[in-house]
Design an enzyme around this catalytic site. Structure first.
Site, PDB file in Angstrom:
ATOM      1  N   GLY A  39       0.813  -1.221   0.000  1.00  0.00           N
ATOM      2  CA  GLY A  39       0.000   0.000   0.000  1.00  0.00           C
ATOM      3  C   GLY A  39       0.844   1.269   0.000  1.00  0.00           C
ATOM      4  N   HIS A 441     -32.700  16.311  -6.567  1.00  0.00           N
ATOM      5  CA  HIS A 441     -32.906  17.374  -5.580  1.00  0.00           C
ATOM      6  C   HIS A 441     -33.275  16.757  -4.237  1.00  0.00           C
ATOM      7  CE1 HIS A 441     -34.123  21.180  -3.863  1.00  0.00           C
ATOM      8  NE2 HIS A 441     -35.255  20.611  -3.477  1.00  0.00           N
TER       9      HIS A 441
END
Ligand code: NAD
Length: 468
Positions: A39, A441
């Site tokens: 990583g 929305h």
């Protein structure tokens, strides 16, 4: 007969591990060599741990401010060691995921420090001794390490870089940060939210000098409001130490200024990691310590490729991953599938900052005729609900064709919303193309639609500009 790999990747950071997995998926017999944790910087000492700490610190600050929503919490406090545990658990879980993916894709993981002996052989040293591996190709993805500038006193013990900052077992009550770039402002966000007195000293005239000016101005105001002391146009000249206290000396508007602190963080960029990477007598072409690559990420040595922070260019995890995919596709005889010219750039301050493509300033410098659509998030419903109404969305388009060239956002979820613009810019969509689609929305994303509407006759929730 000794096993011969198609590809040995050196380094298992976001550049290296993605390259190795992609190579295996493309049918290449692949090994990855890593001397630390899988990583790399991103998962262990960079992106992931900082974002985990930002998340915890913001949660603490927002909980204390809960009264604004009618939510009261008493004795809100944090336990820094628990924050560190949570950060470490997050990194560990992602790290384990990478290890699992190596196994699942048949990537051979070799633990140890790699050294390139020839363009087709790699020496690996670890606690068990030394082994030499044969390979048809080598991909260097060794990343970068914190750069220590040649400032007198920088060698004093106790000066931290981002690496040491993560090893502190307590939250500092004061912190001076040299450098107002991405690392500087992200650490300032964490520690100011945790109640630490933060000072930033930046040599250039503004914070985040590589990004749009509007970001710098707004961020300076926001951080100042949170008690961060910011000095811009202030280049650090020297550092001295008396007992536990550092004195940082810098010049600001031609005056010499001294700041005392127990905790000092240097965040002035990162240097390529090439220490002991090449056996004696061999090397590749480099410039200022960074590996030079040509087409398809080839170095000056045949069969040896390099990607990510170790090469010249932008130092970002997602850039390294994308370069790795393209390099491996080239090695497998395929055409690259990713356009490496369109790079999103994200800063995890509060509010978040995200940018892609060209800015208005850059367009002007290049003599391009552009138009800018801007929407202030104070008129966005979702922003009002969450009281994150500070911020703006700016969209830069070609004046004539209305093709979208860039976008800059400083608002909630900016780092998640910028992705849409990669697709828009890559596909050369125009303002009217984008406006064909409705937006849900209430969402922060409606702000993007309104910024586009500003370019097409005016946004619904913005008063029309007065005609002269
Ligand atoms: P940076 O280049 O972003 O900022 C370093 C800053 O230090 C610059 O603004 C520079 O002017 C200043 N500086 C240099 N010498 C100085 C001096 N003597 N006195 C005062 N200021 C001085 O580098 P960084 O913040 O260290 O980050 C390193 C790399 O890691 C960058 O490429 C960055 O993009 C990457 N990174 C990205 C993220 C993200 O994407 N969110 C987060 C952290 C780091």
């Amino acid at each position: 007969m000794q096993e011969v790999f198609d590809l040995i990747v050196i380094g298992a950071g976001p550049g290296g591990y993605v390259s190795a997995i992609k190579a295996a998926k493309l049918g290449l017999h692949t090994a990855v060599v890593e001397c630390r944790e899988a990583g790399g910087t991103c998962l262990n000492r960079g992106c992931i741990p900082t974002k985990a700490m930002i998340h915890a610190a913001e949660l603490y600050r927002q909980t204390k401010e809960g009264e604004r929503f009618g939510v009261y919490a008493e004795n809100v406090r944090y336990d820094y060691n628990k924050i560190l545990e949570y950060k470490e658990e997050t990194s560990a879980s992602l790290r384990n995921g990478v290890e699992q993916l190596f196994k699942a894709n048949g990537v051979t993981k070799i633990k140890g420090k790699a050294q390139i002996l020839t363009n087709q052989s790699v020496l690996v040293k670890n606690e068990d001794g030394e082994s030499v591996y044969q390979t048809k190709n080598i991909l260097i993805a060794t990343g970068s390490k914190p750069f220590l500038p040649p400032i007198p006193g920088m060698e004093l013990s106790g000066i931290m870089t981002s690496d040491e900052m993560f090893q502190l077992d307590h939250a500092p009550d004061e912190l001076v940060i040299i450098g107002g770039g991405v690392i500087g402002v992200e650490f300032a966000t964490v520690f100011s939210s945790l109640g630490c007195k933060v000072t930033i000293i930046e040599a250039l005239p503004r914070l985040l000098a590589n990004l749009d000016k509007d970001f710098s101005q707004n961020l300076k105001l926001i951080l100042k409001k949170r008690g961060v002391d910011i000095h811009t146009g202030a280049s650090v000249q020297k550092i001295s130490k008396d007992g536990e206290d550092f004195t940082v000396t810098f010049t600001e508007k031609e005056n010499e200024v001294n700041v005392k602190t127990k905790y000092l963080l240097s965040a002035v960029g990162r240097a390529a990691n090439t220490d002991e990477l090449f056996a004696e007598g061999i090397s590749v072409d480099m410039e200022r310590g960074k590996i030079i690559v040509g087409e398809k990420f080839c170095t000056s040595m045949e069969h040896v490729y390099a990607i990510g922070d170790v090469i010249k260019g932008i130092q970002l995890a997602h850039v390294a991953s994308a370069q790795g995919i393209c390099a491996v596709e080239g090695i497998a005889g395929l055409e690259p599938t990713i356009d490496l010219n369109i790079v999103p750039s994200c800063v995890y301050t509060d509010p978040e900052i995200a940018s892609i493509g060209i800015t208005e300033e850059e367009a002007k410098e290049k003599g391009l005729h552009v138009e800018v659509g801007k929407f202030m998030m104070s008129a966005n419903g979702k922003s009002l609900i969450s009281k994150e109404e500070r911020g703006f969305i700016k969209i830069v388009v070609d004046k004539e064709s209305k093709v979208v060239l860039g976008a800059q956002m400083m608002c909630a979820r900016a780092t998640d919303m910028i992705g849409e613009f990669g697709t828009i810019i890559e596909n050369k969509l125009t303002v009217s193309d984008v406006l064909k689609v409705m937006r849900a929305h209430p969402t922060y994303n409606e702000g993007v639609g309104e910024a586009f509407e500003e370019l097409e006759g005016g946004a619904i929730h913005v008063a029309p500009r007065k005609k002269r």
